[in-house]
Scaffold this motif. Structure first.
Motif, PDB file in Angstrom:
ATOM      1  N   MET A 190     -36.426 -10.705  -0.385  1.00 48.22           N
ATOM      2  CA  MET A 190     -35.746 -11.328  -1.657  1.00 48.22           C
ATOM      3  C   MET A 190     -35.838 -10.336  -2.921  1.00 48.22           C
ATOM      4  SD  MET A 190     -36.424 -13.738   0.922  1.00 48.22           S
ATOM      5  CE  MET A 190     -35.524 -13.543   1.516  1.00 48.22           C
ATOM      6  N   GLY A 191     -35.239 -10.307  -4.434  1.00 54.42           N
ATOM      7  CA  GLY A 191     -35.351  -9.158  -4.601  1.00 54.42           C
ATOM      8  C   GLY A 191     -34.505  -8.166  -4.760  1.00 54.42           C
ATOM      9  N   LYS A 192     -34.701  -7.230  -5.324  1.00 57.40           N
ATOM     10  CA  LYS A 192     -32.921  -6.250  -5.166  1.00 57.40           C
ATOM     11  C   LYS A 192     -32.851  -5.887  -4.148  1.00 57.40           C
ATOM     12  CE  LYS A 192     -36.770  -3.323  -7.180  1.00 57.40           C
ATOM     13  NZ  LYS A 192     -37.936  -3.330  -6.932  1.00 57.40           N
ATOM     14  N   SER A 193     -31.164  -6.749  -3.753  1.00 52.32           N
ATOM     15  CA  SER A 193     -30.529  -6.754  -2.793  1.00 52.32           C
ATOM     16  C   SER A 193     -29.599  -5.292  -2.973  1.00 52.32           C
ATOM     17  CB  SER A 193     -29.607  -7.614  -2.935  1.00 52.32           C
ATOM     18  OG  SER A 193     -28.345  -7.176  -2.049  1.00 52.32           O
ATOM     19  N   PRO A 194     -29.416  -4.037  -1.929  1.00 45.67           N
ATOM     20  CA  PRO A 194     -29.595  -3.986  -1.209  1.00 45.67           C
ATOM     21  C   PRO A 194     -30.851  -3.789  -0.292  1.00 45.67           C
ATOM     22  CG  PRO A 194     -28.543  -2.628  -1.597  1.00 45.67           C
ATOM     23  CD  PRO A 194     -29.017  -3.105  -2.256  1.00 45.67           C
ATOM     24  N   ARG A 195     -31.762  -3.620  -1.011  1.00 43.79           N
ATOM     25  CA  ARG A 195     -32.836  -3.557  -0.223  1.00 43.79           C
ATOM     26  C   ARG A 195     -33.651  -4.679   0.488  1.00 43.79           C
ATOM     27  NH1 ARG A 195     -36.570  -3.053  -5.151  1.00 43.79           N
ATOM     28  NH2 ARG A 195     -38.156  -4.580  -4.994  1.00 43.79           N
ATOM     29  N   ARG A 196     -32.986  -6.443   0.221  1.00 41.33           N
ATOM     30  CA  ARG A 196     -33.539  -7.397   1.313  1.00 41.33           C
ATOM     31  C   ARG A 196     -32.655  -7.319   2.126  1.00 41.33           C
ATOM     32  NH1 ARG A 196     -38.011  -5.503  -0.674  1.00 41.33           N
ATOM     33  NH2 ARG A 196     -38.360  -6.018  -3.337  1.00 41.33           N
TER      34      ARG A 196
ATOM     35  N   GLY B 151     -34.447   4.680  -2.726  1.00 42.73           N
ATOM     36  CA  GLY B 151     -35.860   5.153  -3.893  1.00 42.73           C
ATOM     37  C   GLY B 151     -36.356   3.657  -4.204  1.00 42.73           C
ATOM     38  N   TRP B 152     -36.216   2.550  -4.228  1.00 36.32           N
ATOM     39  CA  TRP B 152     -36.565   1.123  -4.642  1.00 36.32           C
ATOM     40  C   TRP B 152     -38.007   1.287  -3.768  1.00 36.32           C
ATOM     41  CZ3 TRP B 152     -37.910  -2.081  -0.975  1.00 36.32           C
ATOM     42  CH2 TRP B 152     -37.554  -2.306   0.616  1.00 36.32           C
ATOM     43  N   PRO B 153     -38.408   1.555  -2.894  1.00 41.10           N
ATOM     44  CA  PRO B 153     -38.924   1.156  -1.431  1.00 41.10           C
ATOM     45  C   PRO B 153     -40.830   2.073  -2.450  1.00 41.10           C
ATOM     46  CG  PRO B 153     -37.916   1.368  -0.090  1.00 41.10           C
ATOM     47  CD  PRO B 153     -37.572   2.017  -1.476  1.00 41.10           C
ATOM     48  N   GLY B 154     -40.613   3.378  -3.087  1.00 44.61           N
ATOM     49  CA  GLY B 154     -40.925   3.898  -4.210  1.00 44.61           C
ATOM     50  C   GLY B 154     -41.570   3.551  -5.200  1.00 44.61           C
ATOM     51  N   THR B 155     -40.640   2.819  -5.579  1.00 43.96           N
ATOM     52  CA  THR B 155     -40.751   1.116  -6.985  1.00 43.96           C
ATOM     53  C   THR B 155     -41.933   0.667  -6.890  1.00 43.96           C
ATOM     54  OG1 THR B 155     -39.607  -0.156  -6.749  1.00 43.96           O
ATOM     55  CG2 THR B 155     -38.879   2.816  -7.744  1.00 43.96           C
ATOM     56  N   ASP B 156     -42.199   0.311  -5.611  1.00 41.56           N
ATOM     57  CA  ASP B 156     -42.853  -1.000  -5.322  1.00 41.56           C
ATOM     58  C   ASP B 156     -44.350  -0.506  -4.874  1.00 41.56           C
ATOM     59  OD1 ASP B 156     -41.147  -2.446  -5.524  1.00 41.56           O
ATOM     60  OD2 ASP B 156     -40.871  -3.124  -2.828  1.00 41.56           O
TER      61      ASP B 156
ATOM     62  N   ALA C 203     -41.833  -5.561 -11.292  1.00 39.13           N
ATOM     63  CA  ALA C 203     -41.953  -4.666 -12.087  1.00 39.13           C
ATOM     64  C   ALA C 203     -40.074  -4.591 -12.930  1.00 39.13           C
ATOM     65  CB  ALA C 203     -42.426  -3.803 -12.903  1.00 39.13           C
ATOM     66  N   SER C 204     -39.567  -3.964 -11.381  1.00 39.23           N
ATOM     67  CA  SER C 204     -38.544  -2.926 -11.534  1.00 39.23           C
ATOM     68  C   SER C 204     -37.014  -3.458 -12.268  1.00 39.23           C
ATOM     69  CB  SER C 204     -37.996  -2.044 -10.818  1.00 39.23           C
ATOM     70  OG  SER C 204     -37.919  -2.597  -9.246  1.00 39.23           O
ATOM     71  N   ASP C 205     -37.391  -5.050 -11.390  1.00 43.81           N
ATOM     72  CA  ASP C 205     -36.510  -6.001 -11.130  1.00 43.81           C
ATOM     73  C   ASP C 205     -36.557  -6.879 -12.922  1.00 43.81           C
ATOM     74  OD1 ASP C 205     -35.777  -5.872  -9.079  1.00 43.81           O
ATOM     75  OD2 ASP C 205     -36.226  -7.594  -8.169  1.00 43.81           O
ATOM     76  N   LEU C 206     -37.366  -6.803 -13.815  1.00 39.94           N
ATOM     77  CA  LEU C 206     -37.800  -6.925 -14.923  1.00 39.94           C
ATOM     78  C   LEU C 206     -36.771  -6.116 -16.155  1.00 39.94           C
ATOM     79  CD1 LEU C 206     -41.140  -8.887 -14.658  1.00 39.94           C
ATOM     80  CD2 LEU C 206     -38.860 -10.009 -14.383  1.00 39.94           C
ATOM     81  N   MET C 207     -37.047  -5.316 -15.494  1.00 39.15           N
ATOM     82  CA  MET C 207     -36.449  -3.730 -16.218  1.00 39.15           C
ATOM     83  C   MET C 207     -34.953  -4.067 -16.595  1.00 39.15           C
ATOM     84  SD  MET C 207     -39.758  -1.167 -15.073  1.00 39.15           S
ATOM     85  CE  MET C 207     -40.761  -1.233 -15.588  1.00 39.15           C
TER      86      MET C 207
ATOM     87  N   GLY D 131     -34.693  -0.122 -14.178  1.00 40.92           N
ATOM     88  CA  GLY D 131     -35.419  -0.914 -13.051  1.00 40.92           C
ATOM     89  C   GLY D 131     -34.493  -0.623 -11.633  1.00 40.92           C
ATOM     90  N   SER D 132     -33.098  -0.493 -12.017  1.00 39.33           N
ATOM     91  CA  SER D 132     -32.175   0.587 -10.841  1.00 39.33           C
ATOM     92  C   SER D 132     -31.899   1.008 -11.132  1.00 39.33           C
ATOM     93  CB  SER D 132     -30.955  -1.028 -10.171  1.00 39.33           C
ATOM     94  OG  SER D 132     -30.696  -1.455 -11.580  1.00 39.33           O
ATOM     95  N   GLY D 133     -31.775   1.999 -11.845  1.00 37.96           N
ATOM     96  CA  GLY D 133     -30.859   3.436 -12.769  1.00 37.96           C
ATOM     97  C   GLY D 133     -32.523   4.730 -12.555  1.00 37.96           C
ATOM     98  N   SER D 134     -33.021   4.849 -13.482  1.00 38.85           N
ATOM     99  CA  SER D 134     -33.658   6.010 -13.723  1.00 38.85           C
ATOM    100  C   SER D 134     -34.489   5.911 -12.629  1.00 38.85           C
ATOM    101  CB  SER D 134     -33.323   6.457 -15.383  1.00 38.85           C
ATOM    102  OG  SER D 134     -34.715   5.387 -15.744  1.00 38.85           O
ATOM    103  N   PHE D 135     -35.410   4.585 -12.626  1.00 39.56           N
ATOM    104  CA  PHE D 135     -36.657   4.814 -11.666  1.00 39.56           C
ATOM    105  C   PHE D 135     -36.267   4.950 -11.006  1.00 39.56           C
ATOM    106  CE2 PHE D 135     -40.795   1.726 -11.142  1.00 39.56           C
ATOM    107  CZ  PHE D 135     -41.662   2.668 -11.380  1.00 39.56           C
TER     108      PHE D 135
END
Length: 442
Positions: free
Chosen positions: A1-7, A204-209, A403-407, A412-416
Motif C-alpha cells: 500500500m502507498g504509492k499506487s500503482p506500485r502497490r 523509480g519508486w523502488p529506489g526511493t525506498d 518519506a516520498s509519500d510525505l513529500m 515525492g512522486s516527481g523529481s525523486f
C-alpha cells in the motif's frame, strides 16, 4: 500500500473464507444492528487497489452488508492518483476514496471537499493507532482520514536453502550485509542482487525506498523527519551518505542485476518480476516491501513448484539491518480512508473501516497486514506476514512513514522518482541530488 500503482500490480491473492466473523457493536465504532433506516443504501469507494486485491477488499464488506443492509461497492482505478483531485474539484468525487499518500491527502483536503469523519472514527484512531498515524491523516491539527492497512518496507528476500548451502547467515548489521554480498559473489561468481525500478507511470519508486531505508538507519529518525520537512535538503551530507551506501550495491556491476542484465537493466525490469528470479534461485537477494509475498503465489521454484515462504522454506525475508546490531527500524506505507459525503451510510462505512474488525476481515483474506492495535497478527495468511505485522505493532520498532509519500508530489512522486532512474542510468550523484531538490521549486 502507498504509492499506487506500485502497490497494485501484484500477483493474484489466494483468497480464504471469512465465515463466522463477528463485527463489533456501535460502542466500538462497528456496524451494529440498528441501521434499518440505512438498509438498501449503496456506498461507493474508489482507490488505486486493483485486481484480486480489489476483489478481496469488496469481500471484506460481506458481513457488514448482512448486518447493516448497506451495500459497499469498491472500484479500482490504476490512474487513481493522477485523476482523483480533478474528479473531486470537478464534482465527480466518490463517497469514499482510499488515498495511499499523505501528500495526496493534503492536496485533497486543500480542495475543501473532504468531509471530516464523525467522533467515533476519530476515537477509534486514537485507540487503535499511534499518534504518528493520526497525524498523517490530519492537516493543521484537524483530523480528516483514518488509516486503513499498512505494509513494511525494507525487507531483503532470499532463499534459506541457498544460505544453508553457502554456509552464510542472515546479517545483523549493514556492514554484515555488505560482507554477505561479497561472500555470495565470490562463492558463485555471479551477481548476488536483483532489482527492478520499472512500474506503470511510477518508475523509480523502488529506489526511493532504498534511500529512505538508509537515511533512517544511518542518520536516525530525527534527521529523517527533518528531511521530510525539507529542513534537511537532498544536497545535504546525510542524504548523500545514503546514496553512497546504496550505490555500493546497486551501482556495482559485480553485484547487480542477477537474472536480468547489467546495472542499467534495473530501470527496464518491472519491480514485481524479481520474485520469479528469487524463487527459482537465479537471484539470491532483492530488496522489497512485505507485499512482495503476494508475487510469490504465481511464480515457480527451479523444480516447478509454488515456493514456500517460511524461515526454512524456499523463500523468506529479513528486515534490512541497522548500522548497529540490535536496532530495529522500519519504513512503512499505508492508505487513508477519505470521505466526500455527509450521508449517514457513508459515515457508517467509515466507522467500520476504522475498527480492528475491518482489519481482521481483510487480513484474514490474505496478502496484507495492518499496523492497527487490536488487529490479530495470527490471522495473516503466512508466518511472514504475521511476523511483519508484529514488527509494525511492536512499540520498540522505530517506524517512519514512507518519506516520498510525505513529500510534496512534485518531489515525492516527481523529481525523486525521476532522479533514481537517472542515477541508475549513470548521472553523477551530486547532480541527481540537485535535480531532486529542484523539485521543490515546481
Amino acid at each position: 500500500m502507498g504509492k499506487s500503482p506500485r502497490r497494485r500490480l501484484l500477483a493474484p491473492l489466494a483468497l480464504m473464507g471469512i465465515a463466522g466473523l463477528v463485527l463489533a457493536g456501535c460502542a466500538e465504532g462497528g456496524s451494529g444492528n440498528n441501521s434499518g433506516d440505512l438498509k438498501g443504501k449503496t456506498v461507493r469507494i474508489s482507490g488505486g487497489i486493483t485486481g484480486s486485491e480489489a476483489d478481496a477488499l469488496n469481500k471484506t464488506f460481506d458481513q457488514f452488508t448482512k448486518d447493516t443492509g448497506i451495500k459497499v461497492v469498491y472500484t479500482g482505478d490504476k490512474s487513481f492518483e493522477g485523476n482523483i483531485v480533478t474528479k473531486v474539484t470537478g464534482g465527480s468525487a466518490p463517497d469514499i476514496a482510499i488515498v495511499p499518500q499523505p501528500g495526496l491527502l493534503q492536496s485533497l483536503i486543500d480542495t475543501g471537499d473532504v468531509v471530516k469523519p464523525d467522533k467515533t472514527v476519530e476515537s477509534n484512531v486514537d485507540k487503535y493507532w499511534s499518534a504518528d498515524w493520526k497525524t498523517y491523516g490530519s492537516k493543521g491539527g484537524t483530523f480528516y482520514a483514518a488509516p486503513m492497512l499498512a505494509n513494511v518496507k525494507g525487507y531483503i528476500w532470499y532463499s534459506p536453502s541457498q544460505f544453508k548451502t553457502w554456509g552464510v547467515e542472515v546479517p545483523k548489521t549493514w556492514d554484515d550485509l555488505l560482507t554477505l554480498t561479497k561472500t555470495i559473489q565470490e562463492k558463485t561468481g555471479k551477481a548476488p542482487w536483483c532489482a527492478g525500478f520499472a512500474s506503470d507511470a511510477a518508475s523509480g519508486w523502488p529506489g526511493t525506498d532504498w534511500i529512505e531505508d538508509l537515511v533512517l538507519r544511518q542518520s536516525g529518525p530525527d534527521v529523517y523527519d527533518q528531511w521530510v520537512a525539507n529542513k534537511v535538503k537532498f544536497t545535504d551530507q546525510p542524504i548523500k551518505d545514503a546514496f553512497d551506501a546504496v550505490g555500493k550495491i546497486l551501482l556495482d556491476p559485480k553485484y547487480v542485476n542477477a537474472g536480468f542484465g547489467d546495472v542499467k537493466s534495473i530501470n527496464s525490469t518491472a519491480f514485481g518480476d524479481v520474485a520469479a528470479k528469487v524463487a527459482d534461485g537465479t537471484c539470491p537477494l532483492t530488496h522489497q516491501a512485505s507485499f512482495l509475498s503476494s508475487n510469490f503465489l504465481t511464480v515457480k521454484t527451479k523444480d516447478g513448484k509454488t515456493p514456500t515462504i517460511a524461515p526454512d522454506g524456499d523463500v523468506y525475508a529479513f528486515l534490512l539491518p541497522g548500522i548497529t546490531e540490535g536496532t530495529v527500524s522500519a519504513e512503512a506505507g499505508g492508505e487513508f480512508v477519505t470521505s466526500f459525503s455527509k450521508d449517514a451510510a457513508v459515515q457508517k462505512v467509515q466507522e467500520y473501516m476504522s475498527t480492528p474488525d475491518f482489519a481482521n476481515a481483510r487480513v484474514k483474506l490474505g496478502g496484507v497486514i495492518s499496523a492497527k492495535k487490536g488487529a490479530d497478527p495470527s490471522l495473516a495468511s503466512s508466518q511472514f506476514l504475521t511476523d511483519a505485522m508484529k514488527t509494525l505493532q511492536n512499540k520498540s520498532t522505530v517506524v517512519r512513514f514512507d518519506a516520498s509519500d510525505l513529500m510534496p508530489a512534485s518531489v515525492g512522486s516527481g523529481s525523486f522518482w525521476k532522479g533514481m532512474v537517472n542515477w541508475i542510468d549513470g548521472r553523477p550523484t551530486d547532480q541527481v541530488l540537485k535535480d531532486i531538490q529542484a523539485g521543490y521549486q515546481d
